[in-house]
Scaffold this motif. Structure first.
Motif, short mmCIF file in Angstrom:
data_model
loop_
_atom_site.label_atom_id
_atom_site.label_comp_id
_atom_site.label_asym_id
_atom_site.label_seq_id
_atom_site.Cartn_x
_atom_site.Cartn_y
_atom_site.Cartn_z
N GLY A 143 -0.67 1.79 4.74
CA GLY A 143 0.82 1.97 4.36
C GLY A 143 1.45 2.31 5.47
N ALA B 223 -1.94 6.95 -5.61
CA ALA B 223 -3.09 7.69 -5.42
C ALA B 223 -2.96 9.19 -5.18
CB ALA B 223 -3.55 7.00 -4.21
N ALA C 93 -9.51 7.47 -1.47
CA ALA C 93 -8.48 6.61 -1.75
C ALA C 93 -7.17 6.75 -1.36
CB ALA C 93 -8.40 6.48 -3.39
N PHE D 80 0.82 -1.24 0.20
CA PHE D 80 0.06 -0.02 -0.19
C PHE D 80 0.76 1.35 -0.09
CE2 PHE D 80 -3.00 -3.11 1.32
CZ PHE D 80 -4.26 -2.71 0.76
N ILE E 194 1.08 2.28 -3.71
CA ILE E 194 -0.16 2.32 -4.07
C ILE E 194 -0.91 3.83 -3.63
CG2 ILE E 194 -2.81 1.76 -3.94
CD1 ILE E 194 -1.73 -1.16 -3.86
N SER E 195 -0.55 4.08 -2.28
CA SER E 195 -0.77 5.51 -1.86
C SER E 195 -0.10 6.60 -2.55
CB SER E 195 -0.35 5.28 -0.18
OG SER E 195 0.93 5.38 -0.01
N GLU F 29 4.79 9.06 4.56
CA GLU F 29 3.57 8.59 4.40
C GLU F 29 2.45 9.56 5.13
OE1 GLU F 29 1.60 5.55 3.15
OE2 GLU F 29 3.25 6.37 1.69
N THR G 175 -5.17 4.13 1.40
CA THR G 175 -4.11 3.62 1.28
C THR G 175 -2.87 3.96 1.90
OG1 THR G 175 -3.88 5.09 -0.56
CG2 THR G 175 -4.80 3.12 -1.21
N SER G 176 -2.94 5.37 2.47
CA SER G 176 -1.62 5.82 3.01
C SER G 176 -1.86 5.21 4.29
CB SER G 176 -1.79 7.24 3.19
OG SER G 176 -2.99 8.12 3.59
#
Length: 366
Positions: free
Chosen positions: A38, A21, A30, A14, A17-18, A232, A34-35
């Motif tokens: 993560g 995003a 989203a 993630f 992915i973050s 993050e 995701t964050s």
């Protein structure tokens, strides 16, 4: 493979992915989800690296490292949020972390440990020392709120000065608790760790000389995890206000319920895991120690950092937060004083947390 290790590896996906995003503008929800996912494995790696370094450096320095980095994820998220001007959310996250550790973490530990073992025991003196220190910390940290609501009018500068004095006193108390737990009365805190080591076949006398963590490797993991958590957290905090507003959540609920769950994942997994191994000494120490760290160090440090970065933060909390923390501390102390736990006591703690969570959800925006 343990659940902690599975989560620390599986959820790493993630992080990219973050980032995607965020930069591809997939929407605030989203990015938020995701964050948050993560941050969880990074918090676990940060905690694991601290534990591994502590094995090499010995009990004194290792205990100090655990004390400083025990809530590093929560502190980093709070600093990023404070820098962004989300002071209400930062304040709520302080009380939320205390509440979640005392009710949610201890509740799950006692419930799941109590299902596996009919009754579990832990040293009541550790609970008494932590409980009394926690009571003092909560009283001190919430005094500015009481000053405001028991007077006709207080200047903001006066509250800020009171908060600064309180912060300095709490940091001094925290230093003395370290002296107590690591030096003068360290024998009180060694039982849980020794029991945990005895359950690990790698720590037997025959293998103790062969199993030695790579200090430089784990120091690198510690630094990398800290930097990654900060990165993050920037992504997470950047969308937290917009996302929670879109979901109809108040800053109070976001700080008290959501942020502690994201930042405290490592403590949750550790405390519940050792409880299921019938090591309630360590489980209770993790839960109550994390609350102490937030009250005695994280909150005071945020007050001082706020002054430095020109985002002044005081210790004037929402009155309902004062009530919730007082309830959490009282119930946790009552349940832990006898040095015994079972699944029903875990249910009682979780029920209290659920009711408080619902109250924070329906609490109107002020």
């Amino acid at each position: 493979m343990s659940i902690k290790k599975i989560l620390s590896i599986a959820l790493l996906i993630f992080i990219p992915i973050s980032i995607a995003a965020e930069y591809l503008h997939w929407g605030s929800l989203a990015v938020f989800i995701t964050s948050a996912l993560g941050i969880i494995p990074l918090a676990i790696w940060l905690s694991t690296a601290t534990e591994e370094v502590a094995i090499v450096t010995g009990p004194s320095i290792g205990g100090l490292l655990n004390a400083v980095f025990g809530n590093a994820t929560e502190l980093i998220i709070a600093i990023v949020a404070l820098k962004a001007g989300l002071i209400d959310i930062v304040k709520a996250s302080i009380t939320g972390t205390i509440i979640s550790n005392l009710l949610l973490v201890m509740g799950f530990s006692m419930l799941l440990g109590g299902i596996r073992y009919k009754e579990q025991e832990f040293k009541p003196i550790i609970a008494r020392v932590n409980g009394s220190t926690m009571t003092l910390a909560v009283i001190a940290i919430l005094l500015p709120t009481m000053v405001i609501y028991t007077s006709n009018g207080v200047e903001p500068a006066a509250i800020q000065n009171l908060s600064l004095i309180t912060a300095i006193v709490l940091i001094a108390v925290y230093a003395l608790t370290l002296l107590f737990s690591l030096k003068t009365h360290s024998y009180l805190y060694e039982v849980g760790l020794l029991e945990l080591e005895s359950e690990n076949p790698q720590n037997t006398k025959d293998e103790s000389t062969t199993h030695k963590p790579n200090l430089w490797l784990w120091l690198g993991v510690l630094v990398a995890s800290t930097v990654a958590v900060a990165f993050e957290s920037e992504i997470f905090v950047g969308v937290v206000e917009e996302t929670t507003k879109g979901l109809g959540l108040t800053p109070l609920f976001t700080g008290v319920i959501l942020l502690p769950i994201v930042g405290g994942a490592a403590e949750y997994v550790t405390a519940v895991g050792v409880a299921m191994k019938n090591n309630m000494d360590l489980s209770v120490s993790v839960a109550m120690g994390s609350s102490l760290l937030v009250a005695l160090l994280v909150a005071p440090v945020l007050v001082i950092i706020g002054l430095v970065i020109h985002q002044p933060m005081d210790l004037n909390f929402n009155p309902f937060e004062v009530v919730a923390v007082a309830i959490a501390v009282t119930i946790a102390n009552l349940i832990s004083l006898d040095g015994r736990s079972n699944w029903l006591e875990g249910v009682l703690l979780l029920a209290t947390y659920t009711v408080l969570g619902a109250a924070f959800y329906f609490h109107p925006i002020t």
